[in-house]
Each structure stands twice: as structure tokens, then as C-alpha cells.
Design a protein around this motif. Structure first.
Motif, PDB file in Angstrom:
ATOM      1  N   GLN A  89       0.862  -1.141   0.223  1.00 37.30           N
ATOM      2  CA  GLN A  89       0.303  -0.271  -0.336  1.00 37.30           C
ATOM      3  C   GLN A  89       0.790   1.235  -0.058  1.00 37.30           C
ATOM      4  OE1 GLN A  89      -3.111  -0.024   0.312  1.00 37.30           O
ATOM      5  NE2 GLN A  89      -3.872  -2.159  -0.102  1.00 37.30           N
ATOM      6  N   TRP A  90       0.760   2.102  -0.875  1.00 35.65           N
ATOM      7  CA  TRP A  90       1.297   3.403  -0.905  1.00 35.65           C
ATOM      8  C   TRP A  90       0.658   4.340   0.553  1.00 35.65           C
ATOM      9  CZ3 TRP A  90       5.759   4.193  -3.068  1.00 35.65           C
ATOM     10  CH2 TRP A  90       6.065   3.174  -4.166  1.00 35.65           C
ATOM     11  N   GLU A  91       0.578   5.063   1.011  1.00 36.02           N
ATOM     12  CA  GLU A  91       0.747   5.011   2.209  1.00 36.02           C
ATOM     13  C   GLU A  91       0.037   7.299   1.804  1.00 36.02           C
ATOM     14  OE1 GLU A  91      -0.309   4.114   4.802  1.00 36.02           O
ATOM     15  OE2 GLU A  91       0.677   2.256   4.495  1.00 36.02           O
ATOM     16  N   GLY A  92      -1.091   7.679   2.656  1.00 39.25           N
ATOM     17  CA  GLY A  92      -1.569   8.638   2.245  1.00 39.25           C
ATOM     18  C   GLY A  92      -1.444   9.427   0.841  1.00 39.25           C
ATOM     19  N   THR A 116       4.135   0.752   2.642  1.00 37.29           N
ATOM     20  CA  THR A 116       4.192  -0.676   3.390  1.00 37.29           C
ATOM     21  C   THR A 116       3.604  -2.340   2.216  1.00 37.29           C
ATOM     22  OG1 THR A 116       2.992   0.906   4.871  1.00 37.29           O
ATOM     23  CG2 THR A 116       3.217  -1.825   5.336  1.00 37.29           C
ATOM     24  N   SER A 117       4.909  -2.594   3.154  1.00 38.09           N
ATOM     25  CA  SER A 117       5.003  -3.941   2.804  1.00 38.09           C
ATOM     26  C   SER A 117       3.921  -5.347   2.693  1.00 38.09           C
ATOM     27  CB  SER A 117       6.709  -4.531   2.795  1.00 38.09           C
ATOM     28  OG  SER A 117       6.041  -4.850   3.661  1.00 38.09           O
ATOM     29  N   PRO A 118       3.475  -5.816   2.020  1.00 33.70           N
ATOM     30  CA  PRO A 118       2.512  -6.781   2.432  1.00 33.70           C
ATOM     31  C   PRO A 118       2.433  -7.918   3.432  1.00 33.70           C
ATOM     32  CG  PRO A 118       3.428  -7.868   0.239  1.00 33.70           C
ATOM     33  CD  PRO A 118       3.915  -6.282   0.688  1.00 33.70           C
ATOM     34  N   GLY A 119       1.929  -8.656   4.370  1.00 26.64           N
ATOM     35  CA  GLY A 119       2.107  -9.377   5.146  1.00 26.64           C
ATOM     36  C   GLY A 119       2.633 -10.456   5.022  1.00 26.64           C
ATOM     37  N   THR A 120       2.415 -10.837   3.436  1.00 33.52           N
ATOM     38  CA  THR A 120       3.652 -12.099   2.999  1.00 33.52           C
ATOM     39  C   THR A 120       4.790 -12.212   2.921  1.00 33.52           C
ATOM     40  OG1 THR A 120       2.046 -11.679   0.981  1.00 33.52           O
ATOM     41  CG2 THR A 120       1.513 -12.943   2.261  1.00 33.52           C
ATOM     42  N   ASN A 121       5.282 -13.154   3.061  1.00 31.20           N
ATOM     43  CA  ASN A 121       6.771 -12.357   2.241  1.00 31.20           C
ATOM     44  C   ASN A 121       6.757 -13.068   0.611  1.00 31.20           C
ATOM     45  OD1 ASN A 121       8.807 -11.602   4.303  1.00 31.20           O
ATOM     46  ND2 ASN A 121       8.973 -13.844   5.335  1.00 31.20           N
TER      47      ASN A 121
END
Length: 189
Positions: A89-92, A116-121
């Protein structure tokens, strides 16, 4: 009367549809510009430099000194998986969809954004940065984030070699045979 009512409804519908259509060409032309981009003479830094799940990164574009009148009008950022799918996700920033890729579009006064990187590796993430100039030319750079090499520490295991096993066995037998030989020697004397 019915004809004029129908005509008024069509005109009202036309005023609603035309602004929506007018917005799409700018996005489409921006996407087309990204497809015609050439490698640029600017730098992109991503901090931290190693990929980790659920981590916020600062992506910064620093453009090279430009001696011409060709000034940047927009910066576009994308984060892609090895399969060229949008990640994180791009923040803001409200991302724009550009050929099924979420793209963070920054104006010329912004040169950085948080991602922000995703929760998966995943094995790696490619950050793409584009600069769109006043003459409609576009330049790009890419930075690839990879996971840190996983290191495992293990205690060294020693397996006895066959030579040391034979030596150990021979010593054990010799220790056992020594008292027997002494006892035999006393019996014979």
C-alpha cells in the motif's frame, strides 16, 4: 411533450457522462507515457534496503541536475511482485490504476512517499519510479528489494571416522586383555 422530456433526460445524462469520460484520457495518456519511458539519469533510494513483510519503506526520487527547460510535472511510483502484480500500500496517496498496476502519482513538489509491504513474504519486490516531464517525455528507474539471506546457526556435529572407531575399540580390547595376560602369566609360572 414526451419528446422534449426524453431530450431533457438525455442532455442531463450527457452532462453526467462527459466529465467522467474527460477524466479517463488523462489517466490513459499517463499510462501510455509510462510504456514509452526510457531509463533516466536520476536516483531512487528505498529505506530500508532489505525486503521484510509488514514494513514501511521510504521511497525517494532525486532527479539529476537538468540544464534544459524540461521540468518534471509528476512522479509515479509502483511496487511489483516478481509476477508483475501490485504489492503493498502507498501511504497517504490514492493510487491510480495504470494497466492493472496501482500507481502512486505525486506532483512535482513531492519527491518521496511511504510504501508498506504486504504481510506475506515474497522473494523480491521491484520499486519502479517514473518522472514525467513538461515535454511529455518519461524516464524510469527501478530498485529491487530482496529478502535478507537467512542464516541458521547449528552446533558442529562430529561423527567419528572409522579409523578412530577402530583405534578406540583396539584400545578397549587391549585394556581388557592386559589383566588376563597377567593372570595367565602367573598361572603358568
Amino acid at each position: 411533450m414526451a419528446t422534449s422530456l426524453l431530450l431533457a433526460q438525455l442532455l442531463l445524462l450527457g452532462t453526467l457522462v462527459v466529465p467522467a469520460q474527460a477524466q479517463n484520457p488523462s489517466t490513459e495518456s499517463k499510462c501510455a507515457q509510462l510504456g514509452n519511458a526510457t531509463e533516466g539519469n536520476f536516483s531512487v533510494t528505498v529505506t530500508p534496503e532489505v525486503y521484510q513483510a509488514n514494513t514501511t519503506y521510504l521511497v525517494t526520487i532525486k532527479e539529476a541536475q537538468n540544464s534544459t527547460d524540461n521540468e518534471p510535472t509528476q512522479f509515479v511510483l509502483q511496487a511489483l511482485s516478481p509476477g508483475n502484480e501490485s504489492l503493498g500500500q502507498w501511504e497517504g496517496i490514492t493510487p491510480e490504476n495504470c494497466s492493472s498496476v496501482d500507481s502512486a502519482v505525486l506532483n512535482s513538489t513531492q519527491n518521496a512517499a511511504n510504501w508498506t509491504s504486504p504481510g506475506t513474504n515474497v522473494s523480491s519486490v521491484q520499486i519502479r519510479a517514473y518522472i514525467i516531464f513538461t515535454d511529455k517525455s518519461t524516464q524510469f528507474k527501478t530498485v529491487t528489494l530482496t529478502r535478507a539471506a537467512e542464516t541458521t546457526t547449528s552446533s558442529p556435529t562430529s561423527t567419528p571416522s572409522s579409523v578412530s572407531t577402530v583405534r578406540g575399540s583396539s584400545l578397549f580390547i587391549a585394556v581388557l586383555q592386559l589383566p588376563l595376560l597377567l593372570a595367565m602369566g602367573k598361572l603358568l609360572s
